[in-house]
Design a protein around this motif. Structure first.
Motif, PDB file in Angstrom:
ATOM      1  N   CYS A 244       2.939 -54.364  -7.115  1.00 30.81           N
ATOM      2  CA  CYS A 244       1.483 -54.680  -7.229  1.00 30.81           C
ATOM      3  C   CYS A 244       0.488 -54.147  -6.238  1.00 30.81           C
ATOM      4  O   CYS A 244       1.085 -54.004  -4.938  1.00 30.81           O
ATOM      5  CB  CYS A 244       1.771 -56.308  -6.980  1.00 30.81           C
ATOM      6  SG  CYS A 244      -0.174 -56.768  -7.467  1.00 30.81           S
TER       7      CYS A 244
ATOM      8  N   TYR B  39      -2.492 -65.013  -9.798  1.00 30.48           N
ATOM      9  CA  TYR B  39      -1.152 -64.793 -10.122  1.00 30.48           C
ATOM     10  C   TYR B  39      -0.304 -64.826  -9.063  1.00 30.48           C
ATOM     11  O   TYR B  39       0.860 -64.549  -9.180  1.00 30.48           O
ATOM     12  CB  TYR B  39      -0.891 -63.518 -11.129  1.00 30.48           C
ATOM     13  CG  TYR B  39      -1.676 -63.455 -11.954  1.00 30.48           C
ATOM     14  CD1 TYR B  39      -1.570 -64.417 -13.168  1.00 30.48           C
ATOM     15  CD2 TYR B  39      -2.441 -62.426 -12.252  1.00 30.48           C
ATOM     16  CE1 TYR B  39      -2.448 -64.244 -14.552  1.00 30.48           C
ATOM     17  CE2 TYR B  39      -3.469 -62.163 -13.434  1.00 30.48           C
ATOM     18  CZ  TYR B  39      -3.169 -63.094 -14.479  1.00 30.48           C
ATOM     19  OH  TYR B  39      -3.927 -63.097 -15.431  1.00 30.48           O
ATOM     20  N   TYR B  40      -0.879 -65.262  -7.690  1.00 35.79           N
ATOM     21  CA  TYR B  40       0.058 -65.308  -6.687  1.00 35.79           C
ATOM     22  C   TYR B  40       1.488 -66.208  -6.965  1.00 35.79           C
ATOM     23  O   TYR B  40       2.451 -65.891  -6.503  1.00 35.79           O
ATOM     24  CB  TYR B  40      -0.653 -65.827  -5.277  1.00 35.79           C
ATOM     25  CG  TYR B  40       0.098 -66.232  -4.221  1.00 35.79           C
ATOM     26  CD1 TYR B  40       0.593 -65.259  -3.322  1.00 35.79           C
ATOM     27  CD2 TYR B  40       0.436 -67.489  -4.000  1.00 35.79           C
ATOM     28  CE1 TYR B  40       1.436 -65.609  -2.370  1.00 35.79           C
ATOM     29  CE2 TYR B  40       1.085 -68.004  -2.717  1.00 35.79           C
ATOM     30  CZ  TYR B  40       1.582 -66.789  -2.167  1.00 35.79           C
ATOM     31  OH  TYR B  40       2.571 -67.428  -0.890  1.00 35.79           O
TER      32      TYR B  40
ATOM     33  N   CYS C 254      -3.109 -60.292  -2.325  1.00 35.05           N
ATOM     34  CA  CYS C 254      -2.707 -61.442  -2.742  1.00 35.05           C
ATOM     35  C   CYS C 254      -3.481 -62.815  -2.279  1.00 35.05           C
ATOM     36  O   CYS C 254      -3.210 -63.830  -2.707  1.00 35.05           O
ATOM     37  CB  CYS C 254      -1.277 -61.820  -2.344  1.00 35.05           C
ATOM     38  SG  CYS C 254       0.047 -60.835  -2.706  1.00 35.05           S
TER      39      CYS C 254
ATOM     40  N   CYS D 135       4.143 -64.859  -9.006  1.00 39.03           N
ATOM     41  CA  CYS D 135       4.632 -63.576  -8.465  1.00 39.03           C
ATOM     42  C   CYS D 135       5.457 -63.982  -7.277  1.00 39.03           C
ATOM     43  O   CYS D 135       6.630 -63.359  -7.215  1.00 39.03           O
ATOM     44  CB  CYS D 135       3.557 -62.778  -7.870  1.00 39.03           C
ATOM     45  SG  CYS D 135       4.063 -61.060  -7.047  1.00 39.03           S
ATOM     46  N   ARG D 136       5.221 -64.920  -6.519  1.00 35.26           N
ATOM     47  CA  ARG D 136       6.003 -65.423  -5.447  1.00 35.26           C
ATOM     48  C   ARG D 136       7.227 -66.213  -5.999  1.00 35.26           C
ATOM     49  O   ARG D 136       8.136 -65.550  -5.297  1.00 35.26           O
ATOM     50  CB  ARG D 136       4.997 -66.352  -4.364  1.00 35.26           C
ATOM     51  CG  ARG D 136       5.904 -66.756  -3.316  1.00 35.26           C
ATOM     52  CD  ARG D 136       5.041 -67.532  -2.470  1.00 35.26           C
ATOM     53  NE  ARG D 136       5.809 -67.973  -1.105  1.00 35.26           N
ATOM     54  CZ  ARG D 136       6.281 -68.817  -0.955  1.00 35.26           C
ATOM     55  NH1 ARG D 136       6.210 -70.058  -1.928  1.00 35.26           N
ATOM     56  NH2 ARG D 136       6.971 -69.369   0.311  1.00 35.26           N
TER      57      ARG D 136
ATOM     58  N   CYS E  64      -5.553 -63.386  -5.166  1.00 33.97           N
ATOM     59  CA  CYS E  64      -4.923 -63.005  -6.667  1.00 33.97           C
ATOM     60  C   CYS E  64      -4.628 -64.475  -7.563  1.00 33.97           C
ATOM     61  O   CYS E  64      -4.319 -65.382  -6.951  1.00 33.97           O
ATOM     62  CB  CYS E  64      -3.399 -62.364  -6.475  1.00 33.97           C
ATOM     63  SG  CYS E  64      -2.840 -61.990  -8.124  1.00 33.97           S
TER      64      CYS E  64
ATOM     65  N   ARG F   7       6.181 -57.711  -0.954  1.00 33.07           N
ATOM     66  CA  ARG F   7       5.322 -57.176  -2.030  1.00 33.07           C
ATOM     67  C   ARG F   7       6.196 -57.283  -3.281  1.00 33.07           C
ATOM     68  O   ARG F   7       7.553 -56.728  -3.117  1.00 33.07           O
ATOM     69  CB  ARG F   7       4.646 -55.829  -1.882  1.00 33.07           C
ATOM     70  CG  ARG F   7       3.715 -55.882  -1.221  1.00 33.07           C
ATOM     71  CD  ARG F   7       2.825 -54.491  -1.285  1.00 33.07           C
ATOM     72  NE  ARG F   7       1.579 -54.848  -1.170  1.00 33.07           N
ATOM     73  CZ  ARG F   7       0.559 -53.912  -0.703  1.00 33.07           C
ATOM     74  NH1 ARG F   7       1.166 -52.450  -0.526  1.00 33.07           N
ATOM     75  NH2 ARG F   7      -0.638 -54.228  -0.370  1.00 33.07           N
ATOM     76  N   GLY F   8       5.864 -57.644  -4.418  1.00 36.44           N
ATOM     77  CA  GLY F   8       6.683 -57.885  -5.432  1.00 36.44           C
ATOM     78  C   GLY F   8       6.146 -56.914  -6.922  1.00 36.44           C
ATOM     79  O   GLY F   8       4.978 -56.817  -6.677  1.00 36.44           O
ATOM     80  N   LYS F   9       7.065 -56.460  -7.635  1.00 41.63           N
ATOM     81  CA  LYS F   9       6.440 -55.521  -8.806  1.00 41.63           C
ATOM     82  C   LYS F   9       5.443 -54.574  -8.567  1.00 41.63           C
ATOM     83  O   LYS F   9       4.980 -54.254  -9.443  1.00 41.63           O
ATOM     84  CB  LYS F   9       6.254 -56.663  -9.805  1.00 41.63           C
ATOM     85  CG  LYS F   9       6.996 -57.850  -9.834  1.00 41.63           C
ATOM     86  CD  LYS F   9       6.358 -58.635 -10.854  1.00 41.63           C
ATOM     87  CE  LYS F   9       7.108 -60.169 -10.996  1.00 41.63           C
ATOM     88  NZ  LYS F   9       6.450 -61.020 -11.461  1.00 41.63           N
TER      89      LYS F   9
ATOM     90  N   ASP G 115       8.886 -65.335  -8.862  1.00 41.46           N
ATOM     91  CA  ASP G 115       9.521 -64.404  -9.378  1.00 41.46           C
ATOM     92  C   ASP G 115      10.408 -63.483  -8.132  1.00 41.46           C
ATOM     93  O   ASP G 115      11.462 -63.326  -8.282  1.00 41.46           O
ATOM     94  CB  ASP G 115       8.528 -63.493 -10.072  1.00 41.46           C
ATOM     95  CG  ASP G 115       8.404 -63.861 -11.421  1.00 41.46           C
ATOM     96  OD1 ASP G 115       8.717 -64.805 -11.847  1.00 41.46           O
ATOM     97  OD2 ASP G 115       7.454 -63.321 -12.040  1.00 41.46           O
ATOM     98  N   VAL G 116       9.643 -63.356  -7.065  1.00 42.91           N
ATOM     99  CA  VAL G 116      10.460 -62.595  -6.154  1.00 42.91           C
ATOM    100  C   VAL G 116      11.395 -63.390  -5.611  1.00 42.91           C
ATOM    101  O   VAL G 116      12.257 -62.986  -5.002  1.00 42.91           O
ATOM    102  CB  VAL G 116       9.140 -62.069  -5.142  1.00 42.91           C
ATOM    103  CG1 VAL G 116       9.765 -61.509  -3.639  1.00 42.91           C
ATOM    104  CG2 VAL G 116       8.276 -60.957  -5.476  1.00 42.91           C
TER     105      VAL G 116
END
Length: 50
Positions: A16, A25-26, A20, A29-30, A23, A12-14, A32-33
């Motif tokens: 959230c 924005y998956y 997922c 987000c992925r 989502c 899990r990132g940020k 970024d992580v």
């Protein structure tokens, strides 16, 4: 779909709270992580002097 489920459960990132699986924005987000994990890994190598 398996990758999204793994990401949601284990990376899990940020802080959230969204699922997922659906989502929009998956991908962002992925990415970024993964980038954050890579930066942390490289920082650890720099501190170790290797």
């Amino acid at each position: 779909m398996g990758q999204r489920l793994k990401h949601w459960l284990f990376q899990r990132g940020k802080n959230c709270k969204h699922c997922c699986l659906w989502c929009e924005y998956y991908d962002l987000c992925r990415a970024d992580v993964l980038a954050q994990n890579e930066r942390e890994e490289n920082h650890g190598k720099e501190r170790a002097g290797t």
